[in-house]
Design an enzyme around this catalytic site. Structure first.
Site, PDB file in Angstrom:
ATOM      1  N   GLY A 137      44.661  39.621  47.709  1.00  8.00           N
ATOM      2  CA  GLY A 137      44.911  39.509  46.341  1.00  8.00           C
ATOM      3  C   GLY A 137      45.646  41.118  45.687  1.00  8.00           C
ATOM      4  O   GLY A 137      46.372  40.878  46.374  1.00  8.00           O
ATOM      5  N   GLY A 138      44.981  42.255  45.910  1.00  7.77           N
ATOM      6  CA  GLY A 138      45.854  43.373  44.896  1.00  7.77           C
ATOM      7  C   GLY A 138      46.587  43.716  46.382  1.00  7.77           C
ATOM      8  O   GLY A 138      48.441  44.125  45.747  1.00  7.77           O
ATOM      9  N   GLU A 152      35.547  34.901  50.990  1.00  5.18           N
ATOM     10  CA  GLU A 152      35.048  35.792  50.527  1.00  5.18           C
ATOM     11  C   GLU A 152      33.957  36.553  49.544  1.00  5.18           C
ATOM     12  O   GLU A 152      34.222  36.052  48.807  1.00  5.18           O
ATOM     13  CB  GLU A 152      35.974  35.356  49.283  1.00  5.18           C
ATOM     14  N   GLU A 183      35.374  35.262  40.938  1.00  4.20           N
ATOM     15  CA  GLU A 183      35.810  36.005  39.477  1.00  4.20           C
ATOM     16  C   GLU A 183      35.753  34.962  38.462  1.00  4.20           C
ATOM     17  O   GLU A 183      35.650  34.879  37.164  1.00  4.20           O
ATOM     18  CB  GLU A 183      37.529  36.043  39.212  1.00  4.20           C
ATOM     19  N   GLY A 233      38.630  43.402  46.355  1.00  6.56           N
ATOM     20  CA  GLY A 233      38.904  44.576  45.251  1.00  6.56           C
ATOM     21  C   GLY A 233      38.141  45.712  45.054  1.00  6.56           C
ATOM     22  O   GLY A 233      38.228  46.503  43.908  1.00  6.56           O
ATOM     23  N   ASN A 260      47.388  36.501  46.514  1.00  5.63           N
ATOM     24  CA  ASN A 260      46.335  35.793  44.709  1.00  5.63           C
ATOM     25  C   ASN A 260      47.197  36.962  43.745  1.00  5.63           C
ATOM     26  O   ASN A 260      46.431  38.151  43.873  1.00  5.63           O
ATOM     27  CB  ASN A 260      44.900  35.733  45.662  1.00  5.63           C
ATOM     28  N   TRP A 261      48.194  36.236  43.361  1.00  7.39           N
ATOM     29  CA  TRP A 261      48.455  37.678  42.079  1.00  7.39           C
ATOM     30  C   TRP A 261      47.455  37.976  41.260  1.00  7.39           C
ATOM     31  O   TRP A 261      47.654  38.359  40.010  1.00  7.39           O
ATOM     32  CB  TRP A 261      49.693  37.027  41.677  1.00  7.39           C
ATOM     33  N   LYS A 262      46.507  36.769  40.860  1.00 12.17           N
ATOM     34  CA  LYS A 262      45.653  37.261  39.539  1.00 12.17           C
ATOM     35  C   LYS A 262      46.209  37.095  38.671  1.00 12.17           C
ATOM     36  O   LYS A 262      47.712  36.481  38.231  1.00 12.17           O
ATOM     37  CB  LYS A 262      44.742  38.138  40.148  1.00 12.17           C
ATOM     38  N   HIS A 284      36.959  30.458  42.952  1.00 13.13           N
ATOM     39  CA  HIS A 284      36.946  31.935  43.792  1.00 13.13           C
ATOM     40  C   HIS A 284      35.941  32.846  42.597  1.00 13.13           C
ATOM     41  O   HIS A 284      35.703  31.908  41.140  1.00 13.13           O
ATOM     42  CB  HIS A 284      38.726  32.583  42.671  1.00 13.13           C
ATOM     43  N   SER A 329      39.577  42.506  50.175  1.00 19.99           N
ATOM     44  CA  SER A 329      40.065  43.882  51.000  1.00 19.99           C
ATOM     45  C   SER A 329      40.796  43.540  52.188  1.00 19.99           C
ATOM     46  O   SER A 329      40.941  44.998  52.610  1.00 19.99           O
ATOM     47  CB  SER A 329      39.395  45.179  50.715  1.00 19.99           C
TER      48      SER A 329
END
Ligand code: PGA
Length: 261
Positions: A238-239, A171, A101, A177, A11-13, A99, A217
């Site tokens: 993610g990251g 999640e 966010e 994150g 997930n590049w966000k 999600h 994470s």
């Protein structure tokens, strides 16, 4: 996508905005792959505007490209929205919804998730329904209530079949994150609970059609132990997914036959 194989999603966000980044990413990923991917389903979810470009470059190698959101509407006066039909045309074959966010910052509700799943199923796009509890909810023993409400409200009138599949991403908000992944035991216990809830809603056989993947994470060091758990069918990253080398390493961990030769 083959439902028997693990699913690894990046997930590049709101990242990956420069052409240089995307070219280097695709090149890095494909150099490491060397051959079409096998025995693992791999997907990248960039910003919608980059789906077409990435899908053209990655789909010949068996990689999937998805979206991070979709409109609850299909057409009409809805300024700023993108429909499932439009996503399909871009080459999108999966879509993250709900999600945390989006729930927290953009007020996405379980009813929205429900409508989005319907729109995605109409276009044969796999919905990745994200659910998860906050730190506070976990500390107050509310995790199971939160998850079962998110599931039951998001899945009202949703049929799950081989043609209209569903993936659930667990999640925990406190793990996203934060650098602090859920332990394999916490993740496994929670995935098992989710599986049980799905079988209450759909029966045993249908619940087995649903992949339950973990996100929060995930990195090269914890992926193996997470994937070793019985009810963890894949990962949402993610990251770390922004680095093609680390992302590829995790895909390799997901299956020994994947890529690097
Ligand atoms: P993270 O994000 O891997 O950076 O924790 C996961 C996610 O938000 O899907």
């Amino acid at each position: 996508m083959n439902n028997n194989y693990p699913l690894i999603i990046g997930n590049w966000k709101l990242n990956g905005d420069t052409k240089e980044f995307r070219s280097a990413y695709v090149q890095g990923l494909l150099e490491l792959l060397k051959k079409p991917v096998e025995k693992v389903n791999v997907a990248i979810c960039p910003a919608n505007v980059h789906i077409y470009e990435l899908s053209k470059k990655l789909s010949p190698f068996g990689l999937n490209v998805g979206s991070q959101n979709v409109s609850t509407f299909d057409t009409g006066a809805y300024t700023g929205e993108i429909s499932a039909t439009m996503l399909k045309e871009l080459g999108c074959n999966l879509c993250i919804i709900g999600h945390s966010e989006r729930r927290e910052i953009f007020n996405e509700t379980n009813v929205d998730c429900n409508n989005k799943i319907k729109r995605l199923h109409e276009q044969n796009i796999l919905p990745i329904l994200c659910i998860g509890e906050s730190q506070n909810e976990r500390e107050n023993n509310a995790t199971h209530n939160v998850l079962s409400k998110q599931l039951s409200e998001s899945l009202v009138d949703i049929k799950i079949t081989a043609e209209t599949p569903l993936t659930v991403a667990y999640e925990p908000i406190w793990a996203i994150g934060s650098g602090e992944s859920a332990s394999p035991k916490i993740a496994q216990d929670t995935h098992l609970f989710i599986r049980e809830q799905l079988s209450v809603l759909y029966g045993n056989d249908t619940s087995k059609l649903v992949k339950i993947i973990y996100g929060g994470s995930v990195n090269e060091n914890n992926a193996k132990n997470l994937l070793a758990q019985n009810d963890i069918d894949g990962l949402l990253i993610g990251g770390v997914s922004l680095d093609p080398v680390q992302f590829n390493t995790i895909c390799n961990i997901a299956t020994p036959t994947f890529s690097v030769i």
